[in-house]
Write an enzyme that holds these catalytic residues in place. Structure first.
Site, PDB file in Angstrom:
ATOM      1  N   SER A   1       0.849  -1.188   0.000  1.00 21.15           N
ATOM      2  CA  SER A   1       0.000   0.000   0.000  1.00 21.15           C
ATOM      3  C   SER A   1       0.895   1.251   0.000  1.00 21.15           C
ATOM      4  CB  SER A   1      -0.829  -0.048   1.289  1.00 21.15           C
ATOM      5  OG  SER A   1      -1.939   0.802   1.231  1.00 21.15           O
ATOM      6  N   PRO A   2       0.439   2.342  -0.620  1.00 21.29           N
ATOM      7  CA  PRO A   2       1.279   3.548  -0.618  1.00 21.29           C
ATOM      8  C   PRO A   2       1.527   4.068   0.799  1.00 21.29           C
ATOM      9  CG  PRO A   2      -0.952   4.020  -1.436  1.00 21.29           C
ATOM     10  CD  PRO A   2      -0.837   2.543  -1.319  1.00 21.29           C
TER      11      PRO A   2
ATOM     12  N   CYS B   1       3.689   7.253   2.754  1.00 21.30           N
ATOM     13  CA  CYS B   1       4.568   8.423   2.778  1.00 21.30           C
ATOM     14  C   CYS B   1       5.828   8.107   3.567  1.00 21.30           C
ATOM     15  CB  CYS B   1       3.886   9.594   3.486  1.00 21.30           C
ATOM     16  SG  CYS B   1       2.547  10.321   2.551  1.00 21.30           S
TER      17      CYS B   1
ATOM     18  N   ALA C   1       2.039   8.628  -1.727  1.00 19.95           N
ATOM     19  CA  ALA C   1       1.362   9.806  -2.273  1.00 19.95           C
ATOM     20  C   ALA C   1       2.417  10.747  -2.832  1.00 19.95           C
ATOM     21  CB  ALA C   1       0.568  10.502  -1.176  1.00 19.95           C
TER      22      ALA C   1
ATOM     23  N   TYR D   1      -7.776  14.324   1.384  1.00 22.27           N
ATOM     24  CA  TYR D   1      -6.965  15.160   0.502  1.00 22.27           C
ATOM     25  C   TYR D   1      -7.859  15.738  -0.607  1.00 22.27           C
ATOM     26  CZ  TYR D   1      -3.263  13.242   3.314  1.00 22.27           C
ATOM     27  OH  TYR D   1      -2.492  12.899   4.389  1.00 22.27           O
TER      28      TYR D   1
ATOM     29  N   ARG E   1      -7.850   5.354  -5.319  1.00 23.45           N
ATOM     30  CA  ARG E   1      -8.068   5.082  -3.881  1.00 23.45           C
ATOM     31  C   ARG E   1      -9.139   6.030  -3.372  1.00 23.45           C
ATOM     32  NH1 ARG E   1      -4.068   3.853   1.226  1.00 23.45           N
ATOM     33  NH2 ARG E   1      -4.381   1.765   0.421  1.00 23.45           N
TER      34      ARG E   1
HETATM   35  C1  FMN Z   1       3.762   5.345   7.335  1.00 24.86           C
HETATM   36  C2  FMN Z   1       2.462   5.391   6.594  1.00 24.86           C
HETATM   37  C3  FMN Z   1       2.318   6.227   5.512  1.00 24.86           C
HETATM   38  C4  FMN Z   1       1.142   6.243   4.774  1.00 24.86           C
HETATM   39  N1  FMN Z   1       1.054   6.994   3.630  1.00 24.86           N
HETATM   40  C5  FMN Z   1      -0.005   6.855   2.794  1.00 24.86           C
HETATM   41  C6  FMN Z   1      -0.004   7.432   1.498  1.00 24.86           C
HETATM   42  O1  FMN Z   1       0.974   8.006   1.052  1.00 24.86           O
HETATM   43  N2  FMN Z   1      -1.120   7.289   0.745  1.00 24.86           N
HETATM   44  C7  FMN Z   1      -2.219   6.590   1.185  1.00 24.86           C
HETATM   45  O2  FMN Z   1      -3.214   6.495   0.473  1.00 24.86           O
HETATM   46  N3  FMN Z   1      -2.215   5.996   2.390  1.00 24.86           N
HETATM   47  C8  FMN Z   1      -1.142   6.086   3.181  1.00 24.86           C
HETATM   48  N4  FMN Z   1      -1.095   5.406   4.370  1.00 24.86           N
HETATM   49  C9  FMN Z   1      -2.210   4.503   4.682  1.00 24.86           C
HETATM   50  C10 FMN Z   1      -1.878   3.078   4.241  1.00 24.86           C
HETATM   51  O3  FMN Z   1      -1.663   2.995   2.852  1.00 24.86           O
HETATM   52  C11 FMN Z   1      -2.990   2.098   4.655  1.00 24.86           C
HETATM   53  O4  FMN Z   1      -4.161   2.445   3.961  1.00 24.86           O
HETATM   54  C12 FMN Z   1      -3.252   2.119   6.148  1.00 24.86           C
HETATM   55  O5  FMN Z   1      -2.037   2.156   6.897  1.00 24.86           O
HETATM   56  C13 FMN Z   1      -4.054   0.893   6.585  1.00 24.86           C
HETATM   57  O6  FMN Z   1      -3.376  -0.291   6.235  1.00 24.86           O
HETATM   58  P1  FMN Z   1      -2.491  -1.162   7.296  1.00 24.86           P
HETATM   59  O7  FMN Z   1      -3.417  -1.511   8.441  1.00 24.86           O
HETATM   60  O8  FMN Z   1      -2.072  -2.374   6.490  1.00 24.86           O
HETATM   61  O9  FMN Z   1      -1.356  -0.330   7.762  1.00 24.86           O
HETATM   62  C14 FMN Z   1       0.058   5.409   5.157  1.00 24.86           C
HETATM   63  C15 FMN Z   1       0.198   4.594   6.274  1.00 24.86           C
HETATM   64  C16 FMN Z   1       1.382   4.556   6.976  1.00 24.86           C
HETATM   65  C17 FMN Z   1       1.516   3.618   8.150  1.00 24.86           C
END
Ligand code: FMN
Length: 364
Positions: free
Chosen positions: A22-23, A25, A57, A181, A229
């Site tokens: 997943s994306p 940052c 992102a 966003y 997304r």
């Molecule tokens: C460090 C970090 C950075 C993230 N940056 C983005 C991002 O750039 N774009 C986005 O859509 N979601 C971002 N997320 C959300 C994740 O892509 C994901 O949707 C969310 O963490 C839930 O999934 P998980 O339970 O597997 O962590 C970020 C999450 C984390 C932990």
């Protein structure tokens, strides 16, 4: 044979499995440029067996960054810098994707380890823009209401960024319309109070994201999949919700979008979100069923059997994992061992990992 390790072909792109990064940052860019950190971070997840690695992102314009340390793709120099990253990801049999983004009213903020809330212009921040002049939260920047020219420029910036992303070697383009966003701000009646053709009715609130997707679809090769997304709900009453999301996804499907990456929340600071294992999967299931489009499930999916179960039930077509891939870059290899997925570790690591697979196979 596990479904998680079944191939998926979207347009001209074959993904070797359905367990995707997943994306996320990294706040590790300088002037939007990816750095060695990105090569190692993203490269490690490709080494670890993920079928798709989606870059964080990545801002389509400098003012679209969440923070000054965000990645960006607003010049040809950025796409040049991304090229060795996509090339390495590809060399590992994985597909490189990129999430294109504009942070809207949540731009110009401190990165998590430097502070929180807005960065003033005097401290290196910038004037942020949004559909309406409504702050996200007390310590966030005061946005300026976008003019029609600003809105049209956003579409142009996304198109230019998508073309640069293709040039950089990305094979999946994801448009960020979630998490409060810019596009989510247009979709939600809580953040969009406009009275022109971009506000009011659902049709008007959807106009900018749909128009942008249409132009991006025209600008990138036919054989390249586009994901969007979304946040399926704002998690409060009288706001953006699942029913509107389903309408949006039907329209996105008609525009040639291939998969909806289904997240939630991010536009209401004090929303009460029932966070728990797989808490957003129900939205991926409903959108898949009722909009008739492929979905990716995301959110607290941390275990191979949990991921497999979601796919077996037909709730989604693929699984995006964020934090578990930070805890364990080799999560996909581990999942393959647990599910008998037939994914092999890179040959350089064979003496450590193939043995584990062999013994797991011997034990079954
Ligand atoms: C460090 C970090 C950075 C993230 N940056 C983005 C991002 O750039 N774009 C986005 O859509 N979601 C971002 N997320 C959300 C994740 O892509 C994901 O949707 C969310 O963490 C839930 O999934 P998980 O339970 O597997 O962590 C970020 C999450 C984390 C932990």
């Amino acid at each position: 044979m596990s479904k998680l390790f079944e191939k998926l072909t979207l347009r001209g792109v074959e993904l070797k499995n359905r367990l995707w990064v997943s994306p996320m940052c990294q706040y590790s860019s300088v002037d939007g440029m990816p750095t060695d950190w990105h090569l190692v971070h993203l490269g490690s997840r490709a080494v670890g067996g993920a079928g798709l690695v989606v870059v964080e992102a990545t801002a389509v314009s400098p003012e679209g960054r969440i923070s000054p340390d965000d990645s960006g793709i607003w010049t040809d120099g950025h796409s040049e810098a991304f090229r060795r990253i996509t090339s390495f990801i590809k060399s590992q049999g994985s597909v490189a994707g990129i999430q294109l983004a504009h942070a809207g009213r949540k731009a110009s903020t401190y990165i998590p380890w430097k502070g929180n809330g807005k960065i003033d212009v005097a401290d290196g921040g910038w004037q942020v823009v949004a559909p309406s002049p409504i702050k996200f939260a007390g310590n966030f920047p005061e946005p300026r209401e976008m003019t029609i020219a600003d809105i049209e420029k956003v579409t142009e910036d996304f198109v230019a960024a998508a073309v640069r992303a293709v040039d950089a070697g990305f094979e999946v383009i994801e448009i960020h319309a979630a998490h409060g966003y810019l596009f989510h701000e247009f979709l939600s009646p809580l953040s969009n109070k406009r009275t022109d053709k971009y506000g009011g009715s659902l049709e008007n609130r959807m106009r900018l994201p749909i128009e942008t997707v249409r132009q991006v679809r025209k600008a990138v090769p036919e054989n390249l999949p586009i994901f969007v997304r979304i946040s399926a709900t704002d998690w409060v009453e009288n706001a953006w919700d699942l029913e509107q999301s389903i309408e949006l996804c039907k329209r996105l499907k008609d525009e040639g979008v291939d998969l909806i990456d289904v997240s939630s929340g991010g536009n209401v600071v004090d929303a009460r979100i029932p966070v728990g294992p797989g808490y957003q999967v129900e939205f991926a299931r409903e959108i898949r069923k009722r909009a008739g489009i492929a979905t990716g499930a995301v959110g607290m999916i941390t275990d191979s059997h949990q991921a497999e179960d979601i796919l077996q039930k037909g709730d989604a077509d693929a699984i995006f994992v964020a934090r578990e891939f930070l805890r364990d870059p080799y999560f996909a290899i581990r999942a393959a061992q647990e599910l008998g997925g037939g994914l092999r570790a890179p040959k350089q690591y064979g003496r450590a990992i193939e043995i584990a697979i062999a013994s797991a196979e011997a034990a079954t």
